[in-house]
Design a protein around this motif. Structure first.
Motif, PDB file in Angstrom:
ATOM      1  N   UNK A   1      16.032  60.562   0.406  1.00  0.00           N
ATOM      2  CA  UNK A   1      14.732  59.882   0.427  1.00  0.00           C
ATOM      3  C   UNK A   1      14.779  58.485   1.033  1.00  0.00           C
ATOM      4  N   UNK A   2      15.891  58.141   1.661  1.00  0.00           N
ATOM      5  CA  UNK A   2      16.044  56.808   2.249  1.00  0.00           C
ATOM      6  C   UNK A   2      16.105  56.912   3.772  1.00  0.00           C
ATOM      7  N   UNK A   3      15.334  56.068   4.448  1.00  0.00           N
ATOM      8  CA  UNK A   3      15.370  55.974   5.909  1.00  0.00           C
ATOM      9  C   UNK A   3      15.808  54.574   6.302  1.00  0.00           C
ATOM     10  N   UNK A   4      16.833  54.483   7.141  1.00  0.00           N
ATOM     11  CA  UNK A   4      17.304  53.190   7.655  1.00  0.00           C
ATOM     12  C   UNK A   4      17.235  53.239   9.177  1.00  0.00           C
TER      13      UNK A   4
ATOM     14  N   UNK B   1      11.783  53.061   3.009  1.00  0.00           N
ATOM     15  CA  UNK B   1      11.929  52.801   4.440  1.00  0.00           C
ATOM     16  C   UNK B   1      12.523  51.407   4.632  1.00  0.00           C
ATOM     17  N   UNK B   2      13.652  51.342   5.331  1.00  0.00           N
ATOM     18  CA  UNK B   2      14.363  50.076   5.541  1.00  0.00           C
ATOM     19  C   UNK B   2      14.531  49.836   7.039  1.00  0.00           C
TER      20      UNK B   2
ATOM     21  N   UNK C   1       8.496  49.586   1.704  1.00  0.00           N
ATOM     22  CA  UNK C   1       9.192  49.262   2.938  1.00  0.00           C
ATOM     23  C   UNK C   1       9.914  47.937   2.791  1.00  0.00           C
ATOM     24  N   UNK C   2      11.148  47.884   3.250  1.00  0.00           N
ATOM     25  CA  UNK C   2      11.941  46.661   3.229  1.00  0.00           C
ATOM     26  C   UNK C   2      12.358  46.341   4.660  1.00  0.00           C
TER      27      UNK C   2
END
Length: 214
Positions: free
Chosen positions: A24-27, A186-187, A212-213
């Motif tokens: 579940x993490x997007x970089x 979302x990073x 979002x970060x």
């Protein structure tokens, strides 16, 4: 050198250590080198391979487009044109477009790229520049013909990779919801370098959880 990437990767690792599913993490970042560095740091900290997407904007979008190309009228094996190939297409089209001058092909290519960077279709771009450029109609005609040529050839150019992904997410609610549910975190690295299309893309992807970060 201020430590932006270090902060982002540390946060991602902390999320996983707190129990967040890496799926579940997007970089996302801008260069292959930066993406490889992020992936290396994250994997070293977490102790191996993770299922999260860690990539450049363009690699991520190309991956999404390969899955859903049919919704945009393309086959999944579409070609991605280089700048030289795009220039050849414009050069070939100019003689068949009233008012177009092949000597200005560089200007036309700049306008096409500028339009796509700001996520403008040929029609939208025409209305955007009509008051400022006396040859706006010609620019529009070249852009429209260029788009038709790419579509016929099952091809995208470099700027299309992001613009078409934005179009895909805007026009297909099921696809948009799928990625919004998938990417709960979302990073974005080097966020200060994002253009309008990249901003629209990150807003669409993070629109499900507004998490979002940057």
């Amino acid at each position: 050198g201020s430590g932006k990437t270090r902060v982002l990767t540390a946060r991602i690792c902390h999320l996983v250590e707190m129990g967040v599913n890496p799926y579940n993490i997007l970089a996302i970042t801008f260069t292959n080198k930066a993406a490889a560095e992020m992936k290396s740091r994250i994997e070293a900290t977490l102790g191996g391979y993770t299922s999260m997407w860690i990539s450049t904007f363009h690699s991520m979008c190309a991956r999404i487009l390969r899955y859903h190309a049919d919704l945009l009228g393309y086959d999944s094996d579409f070609t991605i044109y280089t700048d030289l190939e795009s220039e050849r297409v414009v050069k070939r089209l100019c003689p068949n477009i009233p008012g177009a001058d092949v000597k200005k092909k560089g200007d036309y290519i700049w306008h096409i790229s500028n339009a796509k960077t700001n996520a403008f279709s040929p029609e939208e771009y025409y209305y955007e520049i009509n008051k400022d450029y006396h040859d706006a109609k010609v620019i529009y005609s070249v852009y429209a013909a260029y788009e038709n040529e790419l579509k016929t050839s099952n091809a995208l150019d470099f700027d299309d990779i992001i613009m078409q992904t934005v179009k895909l997410l805007r026009e297909n609610e099921d696809v948009r919801r799928y990625y919004q549910n998938k990417f709960k975190y979302v990073c974005v690295d080097e966020y200060q370098d994002t253009n309008e299309a990249q901003f629209a893309l990150t807003a669409l992807l993070s629109g499900g959880y507004n998490n979002i970060m940057v």
